[in-house]
Write an enzyme that holds these catalytic residues in place. Structure first.
Site, PDB file in Angstrom:
ATOM      1  CB  SER A  23      -8.327  30.014  -7.320  1.00 21.50           C
ATOM      2  OG  SER A  23      -8.276  31.108  -8.195  1.00 21.50           O
ATOM      3  CE1 TYR A  62      -9.478  28.013  -4.407  1.00 29.25           C
ATOM      4  CE2 TYR A  62      -7.640  29.219  -3.426  1.00 29.25           C
ATOM      5  CZ  TYR A  62      -8.202  28.027  -3.863  1.00 29.25           C
ATOM      6  OH  TYR A  62      -7.488  26.866  -3.754  1.00 29.25           O
ATOM      7  CD  GLU A 106     -11.547  31.679 -16.280  1.00 25.70           C
ATOM      8  OE1 GLU A 106     -12.519  30.949 -16.117  1.00 25.70           O
ATOM      9  OE2 GLU A 106     -10.453  31.527 -15.688  1.00 25.70           O
ATOM     10  CB  CYS A 115      -7.420  39.947 -10.443  1.00 31.54           C
ATOM     11  SG  CYS A 115      -8.114  38.407 -11.067  1.00 31.54           S
ATOM     12  CG  HIS A 157      -8.207  35.813 -14.723  1.00 36.21           C
ATOM     13  ND1 HIS A 157      -7.805  35.070 -13.653  1.00 36.21           N
ATOM     14  CD2 HIS A 157      -8.906  34.971 -15.530  1.00 36.21           C
ATOM     15  CE1 HIS A 157      -8.274  33.823 -13.796  1.00 36.21           C
ATOM     16  NE2 HIS A 157      -8.931  33.745 -14.917  1.00 36.21           N
TER      17      HIS A 157
END
Lengths: 267, 267
Positions: B12, B43, B153, B185, B187
């Site tokens: 995504s 997403y 992020e 995930c 990340h």
């Protein structure tokens, strides 16, 4: 002549419902069509070009639904796309930035004004420019706070994590004796208590949702667009996707459950 | 016969570059086409229907670009759309869930396995089902950690805020003596140290990026799809929007700067 057409309000997601809440409080007779672009939320990390394109699609939708005015209840879209929307559409298009700026300049005593918002809002410099245009002597401090939106959406609006995040983000503004902070994102009113505690004593927080509702009232009055005062305003909501936790979030922002929601496909 | 076509990888956003990094390490001869759907990230809070539609668009794009296999380097898309993609496309389509599950079952001593991921990944029950299918005796604990992606992020991968968030999220798993946690995930590998410190001593963290790279190698070998071992793999990246902080984020996930990036419009 009373104008019973609805006011269109849009945001990248559900945060703009804080603006709807303020509008309902100040203008209970007005009907509102809300569109949350939940399929494409968040706008905060998207390019100007994309934000302009999304904002045009949504404003076209609201305008075709017969809205008499459009409120861009999204700081990112207001900072990136408002001028373009005002040039494109014939009905009044009201953003959240100018009302917040005017209120901040009214309230600040020492002329040190802080702005907190998403990365895109801060990078756009829209608040800074609007503040300087209104009064070139104000000192403006910016701070992007990208964790605040996910904190609100996680429901972590009290406790140590948001406290620590707020303390980290506000350190610079506190050191500079900022006395007024603009909450430059529709999600932030839900963190008002946390932000107030992290800021220096006596700092005034400007809630854009309240400021924009006052501005909408002024524009409707000025243009003879207000509805009959005896009318009972209705709220109809559109989303571009039904997100997880929709009901919890909607209730959180609006202060009451949403009754009429439809899903709409935008191009 | 060597097959020099590239491997397609999508996510995504940019988090899937952690999978690219693992692929480059294990399969340095393979070329990779990466697509990050940055215009529509994340997403994690979207509906299954929408995630299926986006995943199909992207897989069609990669397949038309001549990819010999597709890696769904996105836990949300793997949990919501993998079966559908495997039915639709003729080339191998590999998700991140099964490889992580297999590795977790191999590593766990006491059979208490934890899964952390986005709200959508956890709600899909995809990991739980895959674990139970493999070994019905394992005890599975789930925990959505929606703040981890924005923390990464924001670049807050050390310090008190991620520590406190991790401690809050892992409280339940620690109390239940979970000995293996799947980082569900893309990340999360960047928060590995923080998560390791917050977990009980000796807890094993399963990094899906490493697990999926091993699975890709196995599938290429099995289907005679591997490239010449003397080849030098190239990476070409496509994004659907150039997001803010793109270079910083890309470097963070990939471990090195991205050289070839093009923007692509999906329907």
């Amino acid at each position: 002549m009373a104008d019973n057409r609805p006011i269109g309000v849009f945001d990248s997601g559900l945060g703009g419902l804080t603006v709807v809440k303020s509008l309902q409080y100040l203008l209970p007779s007005e009907s509102i069509l809300y569109l949350g672009d939940t399929a494409r939320v968040p706008y905060g990390n998207k390019s100007k070009k994309l934000i302009e394109s999304y904002s045009t699609q949504i404003s076209t939708f609201l305008s075709e639904k017969g809205c008499k005015a459009i409120v861009v209840a999204c700081n990112t879209a207001s900072s990136q796309a408002l001028d373009m929307l005002q040039d494109t559409f014939k009905i009044p298009v009201i953003g959240v930035i100018e009302p917040g700026v005017n209120m901040a300049i009214d309230k600040s005593q020492n002329g040190y004004i802080g702005i907190i918002g998403t990365v895109a809002t801060i990078q756009s410099d829209a608040y800074q420019k609007a503040l300087k245009l209104k009064n070139e002597n104000v000192i403006v401090l910016n701070q992007p706070c990208p964790l605040f939106v996910p904190l609100v959406e996680e429901g972590w609006i009290t406790g140590d994590v948001p406290k620590l995040a707020a303390a980290t983000y506000l350190k610079g503004m506190n050191a500079e004796q900022v006395d007024t902070i603009i909450l430059g994102c529709t999600h932030y009113p839900l963190l008002k208590d946390i932000i107030q505690s992290a800021a220096n004593d006596g700092t005034i927080l400007v809630d854009s949702a309240e400021a924009v509702a006052a501005e909408v009232k002024r524009i409707l009055d000025k243009n003879n667009l207000s509805t009959e005062i005896t009318a009972s305003g209705k709220l109809e909501c559109f989303v571009t996707d039904v997100p997880l936790r929709f009901e919890m979030l909607a209730r959180q922002f609006l202060g009451s459950p949403i009754e009429h929601v439809s899903t709409v496909d935008l191009p």
